[in-house]
Motif scaffolding. Sequence first.
Motif, PDB file in Angstrom:
ATOM      1  N   ASN A  16       0.855  -1.190   0.000  1.00  0.00           N
ATOM      2  CA  ASN A  16       0.000   0.000   0.000  1.00  0.00           C
ATOM      3  C   ASN A  16       0.888   1.236   0.000  1.00  0.00           C
ATOM      4  O   ASN A  16       1.542   1.554   0.994  1.00  0.00           O
ATOM      5  CB  ASN A  16      -0.925   0.007   1.220  1.00  0.00           C
ATOM      6  N   HIS A  17       0.932   1.917  -1.152  1.00  0.00           N
ATOM      7  CA  HIS A  17       1.785   3.100  -1.315  1.00  0.00           C
ATOM      8  C   HIS A  17       1.001   4.398  -1.082  1.00  0.00           C
ATOM      9  O   HIS A  17       1.493   5.477  -1.404  1.00  0.00           O
ATOM     10  CB  HIS A  17       2.372   3.122  -2.730  1.00  0.00           C
ATOM     11  N   GLY A  18      -0.223   4.265  -0.584  1.00  0.00           N
ATOM     12  CA  GLY A  18      -1.062   5.452  -0.429  1.00  0.00           C
ATOM     13  C   GLY A  18      -1.849   5.711  -1.696  1.00  0.00           C
ATOM     14  O   GLY A  18      -3.055   5.474  -1.761  1.00  0.00           O
ATOM     15  N   TRP A  19      -1.157   6.152  -2.724  1.00  0.00           N
ATOM     16  CA  TRP A  19      -1.822   6.398  -4.015  1.00  0.00           C
ATOM     17  C   TRP A  19      -2.160   5.100  -4.741  1.00  0.00           C
ATOM     18  O   TRP A  19      -3.038   5.064  -5.608  1.00  0.00           O
ATOM     19  CB  TRP A  19      -0.948   7.281  -4.918  1.00  0.00           C
ATOM     20  N   LEU A  20      -1.454   4.011  -4.376  1.00  0.00           N
ATOM     21  CA  LEU A  20      -1.655   2.703  -5.004  1.00  0.00           C
ATOM     22  C   LEU A  20      -1.737   1.635  -3.925  1.00  0.00           C
ATOM     23  O   LEU A  20      -0.814   1.481  -3.124  1.00  0.00           O
ATOM     24  CB  LEU A  20      -0.492   2.384  -5.948  1.00  0.00           C
ATOM     25  N   ASN A  21      -2.853   0.906  -3.928  1.00  0.00           N
ATOM     26  CA  ASN A  21      -3.007  -0.248  -3.045  1.00  0.00           C
ATOM     27  C   ASN A  21      -3.015  -1.483  -3.934  1.00  0.00           C
ATOM     28  O   ASN A  21      -3.954  -1.696  -4.706  1.00  0.00           O
ATOM     29  CB  ASN A  21      -4.306  -0.128  -2.251  1.00  0.00           C
ATOM     30  N   ALA A  22      -1.938  -2.280  -3.860  1.00  0.00           N
ATOM     31  CA  ALA A  22      -1.724  -3.344  -4.834  1.00  0.00           C
ATOM     32  C   ALA A  22      -1.625  -4.708  -4.151  1.00  0.00           C
ATOM     33  O   ALA A  22      -0.942  -4.854  -3.127  1.00  0.00           O
ATOM     34  CB  ALA A  22      -0.449  -3.083  -5.631  1.00  0.00           C
ATOM     35  N   TYR A  23      -2.295  -5.685  -4.750  1.00  0.00           N
ATOM     36  CA  TYR A  23      -2.176  -7.083  -4.337  1.00  0.00           C
ATOM     37  C   TYR A  23      -1.578  -7.865  -5.498  1.00  0.00           C
ATOM     38  O   TYR A  23      -2.053  -7.750  -6.635  1.00  0.00           O
ATOM     39  CB  TYR A  23      -3.537  -7.657  -3.948  1.00  0.00           C
ATOM     40  N   HIS A  24      -0.554  -8.670  -5.207  1.00  0.00           N
ATOM     41  CA  HIS A  24       0.184  -9.395  -6.238  1.00  0.00           C
ATOM     42  C   HIS A  24      -0.054 -10.900  -6.094  1.00  0.00           C
ATOM     43  O   HIS A  24       0.278 -11.485  -5.063  1.00  0.00           O
ATOM     44  CB  HIS A  24       1.685  -9.125  -6.122  1.00  0.00           C
ATOM     45  N   SER A  25      -0.604 -11.519  -7.132  1.00  0.00           N
ATOM     46  CA  SER A  25      -0.763 -12.974  -7.109  1.00  0.00           C
ATOM     47  C   SER A  25       0.568 -13.679  -7.327  1.00  0.00           C
ATOM     48  O   SER A  25       0.750 -14.818  -6.884  1.00  0.00           O
ATOM     49  CB  SER A  25      -1.764 -13.413  -8.183  1.00  0.00           C
ATOM     50  N   PHE A  26       1.482 -12.982  -8.021  1.00  0.00           N
ATOM     51  CA  PHE A  26       2.807 -13.547  -8.308  1.00  0.00           C
ATOM     52  C   PHE A  26       3.874 -12.515  -7.952  1.00  0.00           C
ATOM     53  O   PHE A  26       3.600 -11.316  -7.914  1.00  0.00           O
ATOM     54  CB  PHE A  26       2.901 -13.959  -9.782  1.00  0.00           C
ATOM     55  N   SER A  27       5.089 -13.001  -7.711  1.00  0.00           N
ATOM     56  CA  SER A  27       6.185 -12.132  -7.276  1.00  0.00           C
ATOM     57  C   SER A  27       6.257 -10.877  -8.155  1.00  0.00           C
ATOM     58  O   SER A  27       6.269 -10.966  -9.385  1.00  0.00           O
ATOM     59  CB  SER A  27       7.502 -12.900  -7.346  1.00  0.00           C
ATOM     60  N   PHE A  28       6.331  -9.725  -7.484  1.00  0.00           N
ATOM     61  CA  PHE A  28       6.322  -8.463  -8.218  1.00  0.00           C
ATOM     62  C   PHE A  28       6.941  -7.388  -7.334  1.00  0.00           C
ATOM     63  O   PHE A  28       6.689  -7.340  -6.138  1.00  0.00           O
ATOM     64  CB  PHE A  28       4.884  -8.078  -8.587  1.00  0.00           C
ATOM     65  N   ASN A  46      -1.842  -8.485 -11.069  1.00  0.00           N
ATOM     66  CA  ASN A  46      -1.903  -7.458 -10.035  1.00  0.00           C
ATOM     67  C   ASN A  46      -3.323  -6.928  -9.919  1.00  0.00           C
ATOM     68  O   ASN A  46      -3.984  -6.637 -10.927  1.00  0.00           O
ATOM     69  CB  ASN A  46      -0.951  -6.300 -10.349  1.00  0.00           C
ATOM     70  N   ASP A  47      -3.767  -6.802  -8.685  1.00  0.00           N
ATOM     71  CA  ASP A  47      -5.100  -6.308  -8.348  1.00  0.00           C
ATOM     72  C   ASP A  47      -4.890  -4.932  -7.731  1.00  0.00           C
ATOM     73  O   ASP A  47      -4.575  -4.823  -6.550  1.00  0.00           O
ATOM     74  CB  ASP A  47      -5.734  -7.308  -7.378  1.00  0.00           C
ATOM     75  N   ASP A  48      -5.018  -3.882  -8.537  1.00  0.00           N
ATOM     76  CA  ASP A  48      -4.599  -2.532  -8.154  1.00  0.00           C
ATOM     77  C   ASP A  48      -5.794  -1.616  -7.899  1.00  0.00           C
ATOM     78  O   ASP A  48      -6.772  -1.624  -8.665  1.00  0.00           O
ATOM     79  CB  ASP A  48      -3.762  -1.895  -9.268  1.00  0.00           C
ATOM     80  N   THR A  49      -5.679  -0.807  -6.853  1.00  0.00           N
ATOM     81  CA  THR A  49      -6.600   0.309  -6.624  1.00  0.00           C
ATOM     82  C   THR A  49      -5.778   1.588  -6.667  1.00  0.00           C
ATOM     83  O   THR A  49      -4.838   1.758  -5.869  1.00  0.00           O
ATOM     84  CB  THR A  49      -7.316   0.183  -5.273  1.00  0.00           C
ATOM     85  N   ILE A  50      -6.120   2.468  -7.613  1.00  0.00           N
ATOM     86  CA  ILE A  50      -5.369   3.705  -7.833  1.00  0.00           C
ATOM     87  C   ILE A  50      -6.200   4.878  -7.334  1.00  0.00           C
ATOM     88  O   ILE A  50      -7.362   5.038  -7.722  1.00  0.00           O
ATOM     89  CB  ILE A  50      -5.047   3.895  -9.325  1.00  0.00           C
ATOM     90  N   GLN A 118      -4.130  -5.927 -13.744  1.00  0.00           N
ATOM     91  CA  GLN A 118      -3.140  -5.896 -14.815  1.00  0.00           C
ATOM     92  C   GLN A 118      -2.436  -7.245 -14.839  1.00  0.00           C
ATOM     93  O   GLN A 118      -1.969  -7.733 -13.808  1.00  0.00           O
ATOM     94  CB  GLN A 118      -2.128  -4.774 -14.685  1.00  0.00           C
ATOM     95  N   ILE A 119      -2.410  -7.820 -16.041  1.00  0.00           N
ATOM     96  CA  ILE A 119      -1.959  -9.192 -16.242  1.00  0.00           C
ATOM     97  C   ILE A 119      -0.847  -9.191 -17.274  1.00  0.00           C
ATOM     98  O   ILE A 119      -0.969  -8.539 -18.311  1.00  0.00           O
ATOM     99  CB  ILE A 119      -3.147 -10.060 -16.732  1.00  0.00           C
ATOM    100  N   TRP A 120       0.230  -9.896 -16.984  1.00  0.00           N
ATOM    101  CA  TRP A 120       1.332 -10.042 -17.942  1.00  0.00           C
ATOM    102  C   TRP A 120       1.475 -11.513 -18.311  1.00  0.00           C
ATOM    103  O   TRP A 120       1.549 -12.371 -17.430  1.00  0.00           O
ATOM    104  CB  TRP A 120       2.663  -9.580 -17.347  1.00  0.00           C
ATOM    105  N   LEU A 121       1.539 -11.772 -19.601  1.00  0.00           N
ATOM    106  CA  LEU A 121       1.838 -13.106 -20.094  1.00  0.00           C
ATOM    107  C   LEU A 121       3.123 -13.069 -20.904  1.00  0.00           C
ATOM    108  O   LEU A 121       3.350 -12.129 -21.669  1.00  0.00           O
ATOM    109  CB  LEU A 121       0.725 -13.640 -21.004  1.00  0.00           C
ATOM    110  N   PHE A 122       3.952 -14.115 -20.758  1.00  0.00           N
ATOM    111  CA  PHE A 122       5.089 -14.247 -21.654  1.00  0.00           C
ATOM    112  C   PHE A 122       4.563 -14.510 -23.068  1.00  0.00           C
ATOM    113  O   PHE A 122       3.635 -15.303 -23.257  1.00  0.00           O
ATOM    114  CB  PHE A 122       5.982 -15.412 -21.235  1.00  0.00           C
ATOM    115  N   PRO A 123       5.131 -13.858 -24.094  1.00  0.00           N
ATOM    116  CA  PRO A 123       4.677 -14.081 -25.476  1.00  0.00           C
ATOM    117  C   PRO A 123       5.243 -15.374 -26.045  1.00  0.00           C
ATOM    118  O   PRO A 123       6.192 -15.944 -25.496  1.00  0.00           O
ATOM    119  CB  PRO A 123       5.243 -12.873 -26.224  1.00  0.00           C
TER     120      PRO A 123
END
Length: 238
Positions: A16-28, A46-50, A118-123
């Motif tokens: 929780n950065h104040g401006w961003l509250n983030a939950y990470h399902s995978f290392s980040f 990432n499950d982000d609240t901005i 926000q989701i990242w997949l390897f191409p």
Amino acid sequence: MMKTILHTADSRGHANHGWLNAYHSFSFANWYNPDRVQFGALRVLNDDTIAAGMGFGTHPHDNMEIITIPLEGDLAHKDSMGNASTVKSGDVQVMSAGTGIFHSEFNPNDDQHTKLFQIWLFPNKRNVSPRYQQITLNKTDQKNNFSQILSPNPEDEGVWIHQDAWFYLSEFDAGTTKKLTLKKVGNGFYIMNIEGKINVNGQSLDKRDALGIWEIEQIEITASTDARFLIMEIPMNV
């Protein structure tokens, strides 16, 4: 033999950065868990609240397929390809970073937060030409149905990416049961329960719980309550 891995909501990384509250399902970022680096081609969820008026300044990406799904509010996007747009709840956005892009993402509203995945997949191929795509989904397609929002095929429903992956968004009424079959043999499913309570092949998932399931051809999902969830079919070998 079916294999599963349960990622409960409270087992995720949290910052929780104040401006961003983030939950990470995978290392980040600063959260690293050697057992939670990726699930097949799925590298980041990432499950982000901005907070209102805040966001991510211009930063680079390369050789990653980046999918953004706003759940509440809006996201103002600008990138080095010349795109400037607002991604709203009910939209889905994808960027193939390929050889490299820069972009920024901000909550343009001064009176409400923005929630997003926000989701990242390897191409499946490296150094492609960067590309951008954004569409508005038809929410009625999601009602008691597996509504496809992403695939590897430009002519298919939803956005497309450089990977043999298929995503579905669903809103089930309580008591609804449906089965979903893999599009590609050898892939696995990763199910993120957004709201409510569901049961996936005998495993109960509460809000923001997730289940990885592989070495299986089909899953059965039952909504124990009214529920909303995201299903990702992804290659297990990358």
